[in-house]
Motif scaffolding. Structure first.
Motif, PDB file in Angstrom:
ATOM      1  N   HIS A  13     -42.667  30.783   6.781  1.00 17.04           N
ATOM      2  CA  HIS A  13     -41.971  29.676   7.685  1.00 17.04           C
ATOM      3  C   HIS A  13     -40.396  29.436   6.561  1.00 17.04           C
ATOM      4  N   GLU A  14     -40.649  30.020   5.848  1.00 16.33           N
ATOM      5  CA  GLU A  14     -39.053  29.587   5.311  1.00 16.33           C
ATOM      6  C   GLU A  14     -37.865  31.288   5.259  1.00 16.33           C
ATOM      7  N   PRO A  15     -36.692  30.954   5.537  1.00 15.87           N
ATOM      8  CA  PRO A  15     -36.139  31.220   6.226  1.00 15.87           C
ATOM      9  C   PRO A  15     -35.520  32.510   4.547  1.00 15.87           C
ATOM     10  N   SER A  16     -35.048  33.351   5.600  1.00  7.42           N
ATOM     11  CA  SER A  16     -34.435  33.971   4.683  1.00  7.42           C
ATOM     12  C   SER A  16     -33.102  34.059   4.515  1.00  7.42           C
ATOM     13  N   ALA A  17     -31.765  34.794   3.398  1.00  9.10           N
ATOM     14  CA  ALA A  17     -30.573  34.112   3.098  1.00  9.10           C
ATOM     15  C   ALA A  17     -29.864  34.229   4.776  1.00  9.10           C
ATOM     16  N   PRO A  18     -29.620  35.827   4.983  1.00  8.76           N
ATOM     17  CA  PRO A  18     -29.218  36.163   5.959  1.00  8.76           C
ATOM     18  C   PRO A  18     -29.641  34.980   7.567  1.00  8.76           C
ATOM     19  N   ALA A  19     -30.973  35.158   7.260  1.00  7.36           N
ATOM     20  CA  ALA A  19     -31.025  33.802   8.508  1.00  7.36           C
ATOM     21  C   ALA A  19     -30.642  32.267   8.595  1.00  7.36           C
ATOM     22  N   ALA A  20     -30.579  32.047   6.781  1.00  2.83           N
ATOM     23  CA  ALA A  20     -30.536  30.586   6.612  1.00  2.83           C
ATOM     24  C   ALA A  20     -28.718  30.817   7.118  1.00  2.83           C
ATOM     25  N   ARG A  21     -28.402  31.472   6.187  1.00  3.38           N
ATOM     26  CA  ARG A  21     -26.469  31.973   6.612  1.00  3.38           C
ATOM     27  C   ARG A  21     -26.692  31.391   8.361  1.00  3.38           C
ATOM     28  N   GLY A  22     -26.859  31.975   8.876  1.00  6.38           N
ATOM     29  CA  GLY A  22     -26.672  32.390  10.233  1.00  6.38           C
ATOM     30  C   GLY A  22     -26.993  31.134  11.002  1.00  6.38           C
ATOM     31  N   ARG A  23     -27.500  30.186  10.297  1.00  9.60           N
ATOM     32  CA  ARG A  23     -28.097  29.011  11.279  1.00  9.60           C
ATOM     33  C   ARG A  23     -27.176  27.930  11.366  1.00  9.60           C
ATOM     34  N   ARG A  24     -26.778  28.307   9.238  1.00 12.88           N
ATOM     35  CA  ARG A  24     -25.701  27.608   9.190  1.00 12.88           C
ATOM     36  C   ARG A  24     -24.423  27.884   9.717  1.00 12.88           C
ATOM     37  N   SER A  25     -24.184  28.555   9.630  1.00 12.70           N
ATOM     38  CA  SER A  25     -22.997  29.699  10.249  1.00 12.70           C
ATOM     39  C   SER A  25     -23.094  28.671  12.001  1.00 12.70           C
ATOM     40  N   SER A  26     -24.286  28.814  12.514  1.00 16.16           N
ATOM     41  CA  SER A  26     -23.813  28.684  14.191  1.00 16.16           C
ATOM     42  C   SER A  26     -24.127  26.706  14.914  1.00 16.16           C
ATOM     43  N   LEU A  27     -24.427  25.944  12.872  1.00 16.27           N
ATOM     44  CA  LEU A  27     -24.334  25.016  13.630  1.00 16.27           C
ATOM     45  C   LEU A  27     -22.726  24.176  13.030  1.00 16.27           C
TER      46      LEU A  27
END
Length: 231
Positions: A13-27
């Protein structure tokens, strides 16, 4: 011989680096778009949207109407949308999806009502009737300002924030609802209070902003905790 270190597999369940960046950017984008959109709508509805000339017995008299005179819907929806943007972080799961949908609907409603108000002269005719004393007093030389479209742009930003909350909101952190019980682990309440005051709560909104400013992903810690619980 020393055994070679075996690389640890990534948690499921740990997000990948691109997914983490996408979540941070969306927030970050959702917070900025929602706040800016509501501010634009509230500013635009307080400005003049239309002006014209009313015929009276003594000649003619110019009349003007601001956004709230023409339609009070965009301003009301902006307030509701701003409240929904804050409430997104106070609820979880299905409640978050419902609030995000409300935020998107507020944005869409602002766009539609502002576009309709951009060519509405009913408020001017009503003011002309009060001035002339006639039931249906005509209004001439009607001109419209760009402010209705500024309000519509604010509605688009609120709609964007709602769409982002619907798509990525389930990965965003929420306001902390966890409280330690007074008698757990045999630790004095005073010590726990001091330790809780010293430590920063990552779920608090101000901590989310600080994490974004540092370039960190505020969604990574909750995801890691879920992975550890599932392990």
């Amino acid at each position: 011989m020393t055994a070679a270190a075996v690389p640890q597999p990534r948690a499921e369940h740990e997000p990948s680096a691109p997914a983490a960046r996408g979540r941070r950017s969306s927030l970050a984008i959702a917070l900025l778009a929602g706040a800016l959109g509501a501010a634009l709508v509230l500013l635009a509805t307080s400005r003049k949207w239309a002006e014209g000339t009313a015929s009276v017995a003594q000649g003619s008299l110019s009349q003007s109407a601001n956004g709230d005179d023409i339609t009070g819907l965009p301003g009301a929806l902006a307030v509701v949308g701003l409240a929904a943007l804050v409430a997104v972080f106070a609820v979880r799961r299905l409640g978050r999806a419902v609030v995000a949908a409300l935020l998107a609907l507020c944005g869409a409603g602002i766009v539609i009502s502002s576009a309709l108000g951009a060519s509405d002269k009913a408020a001017l005719e009503e003011k002309a009737s009060k001035v002339s004393g006639l039931t249906h007093s005509p209004i001439h030389d009607v001109a419209y300002t760009p402010w209705p479209w500024v309000a519509a742009a604010g509605g688009v930003l609120l709609l964007l924030a709602g769409v982002l909350a619907l798509g990525y909101g389930r990965h965003w952190p929420a306001m902390s609802g966890r409280y330690e019980r007074a008698g757990t682990a045999g630790t004095p309440a005073r010590s726990r209070t001091r330790r809780g005051a010293a430590a920063s709560d990552p779920d608090r909104p101000e901590e989310l902003w600080k994490a974004l400013d540092r370039g960190e992903d505020p969604t990574e810690a909750p995801a890691r905790q879920e992975a550890e619980r599932g392990a």
